[in-house]
Scaffold this active site. Structure first.
Site, short mmCIF file in Angstrom:
data_model
loop_
_atom_site.label_atom_id
_atom_site.label_comp_id
_atom_site.label_asym_id
_atom_site.label_seq_id
_atom_site.Cartn_x
_atom_site.Cartn_y
_atom_site.Cartn_z
N GLU A 120 -29.42 -13.89 -71.07
CA GLU A 120 -28.88 -15.23 -71.39
C GLU A 120 -29.35 -16.24 -70.34
OE1 GLU A 120 -24.63 -16.17 -70.79
OE2 GLU A 120 -24.62 -16.92 -72.84
N TYR A 121 -29.31 -15.82 -69.08
CA TYR A 121 -29.77 -16.68 -67.98
C TYR A 121 -31.25 -17.03 -68.15
CZ TYR A 121 -31.85 -17.55 -63.40
OH TYR A 121 -32.61 -18.06 -62.37
N LEU A 122 -32.07 -16.02 -68.43
CA LEU A 122 -33.51 -16.27 -68.55
C LEU A 122 -33.82 -17.17 -69.74
CD1 LEU A 122 -34.73 -12.70 -67.59
CD2 LEU A 122 -35.03 -14.79 -66.24
#
Ligand code: NAP
Length: 212
Positions: A120-122
């Site tokens: 999700e962060y990437l």
């Protein structure tokens, strides 16, 4: 240049702020909390209190460049790493800044190569990077591997898609990469990965994609 550092009180951000303050640039460090102001002033910068999830116009106004070193630390990934970054990118463009140097992440374009917990962060970082590339701002997108607190070496390797054998880099070297890239035309409109290496930072940044 008048430079705003977003995430100025962070671990990379404090290195960036200190390095810029020692150079010819006028530096404004953006912090979330009034209690962090004196730390930024001790680094030799002006401080401004602003939150990426709110209006940041007052922080950006009058700046020629933004160095983005902020990050959610996993707390509010979509709100900070995606929407907060896009907020300051769009505000910088509206306010007439010219330059934007983004601290992104290795694997932002290939989240499947990272553990599920990071995806999700990437994806959030990739969306912010994409928004930046769509603007009129002259961008540089720097994608480091895993950050360490080892002392900086002043030496890196860069490229479009580096082999990941040793995928770490000291925060201090990431900060120097962001600061050194700021005025270097060879990094304009470039997105590249950066890891610990053997080439002096300024030399590596003359050809950040290692093009023939
Ligand atoms: N860790 C890794 O291995 C790795 C690898 C590649 C890329 N990165 C990227 O590098 C970035 C910087 O790393 P770091 O170690 O310096 O992180 P850090 O120490 O956690 O610093 C992040 C900074 O962002 C600020 N921030 C968070 N939310 C904000 C908001 N809503 N508005 C304004 N500022 C906000 C934080 O403020 P407070 O001080 O108030 O908390 C903090 O100062 C990471 O966030 C990540 O995106 C990390």
């Amino acid at each position: 240049m008048n430079v705003l550092v977003a995430g100025s009180h962070g671990q990379v951000g404090q290195h960036v702020t200190g390095m810029l303050a020692e150079s010819d640039h006028e530096v404004r460090g953006m912090v979330r909390d009034e209690s962090q102001v004196s730390d930024i002033e001790d680094l030799g910068a002006e401080a401004v209190v602003a939150d990426l999830t709110e209006d940041v116009t007052h922080a950006v106004r009058g700046c020629d460049a933004v160095v983005f070193a902020a990050g959610s630390g996993g707390e509010d990934v979509l709100g900070v790493d995606r929407d907060g970054a896009i907020n300051i990118i769009e505000t910088a463009e509206e306010q007439g800044a010219d330059r934007f140097v983004m601290l992104s992440s290795i694997n932002a374009d290939s989240p499947e190569e990272s553990p599920e917990a990071l995806r999700e962060y990437l994806n959030a970082k990739a969306e912010a990077d994409e928004r930046l590339r769509e603007t009129e701002l002259t961008y540089t997108i720097v994608r480091p591997g895993a950050l360490t607190n080892e002392e900086g070496t002043g030496r890196i390797r860069t490229g479009a898609d580096l082999d990941r054998d040793d995928s770490e880099i000291p925060r201090e070297d990431v900060a120097e990469t962001l600061v050194t890239a700021l005025p270097m035309e060879s990094t304009y409109e470039r997105t590249f990965e950066v890891l610990a290496g053997t080439e002096p930072i300024a030399e590596a940044l003359e050809n950040p994609l290692n093009e023939e």
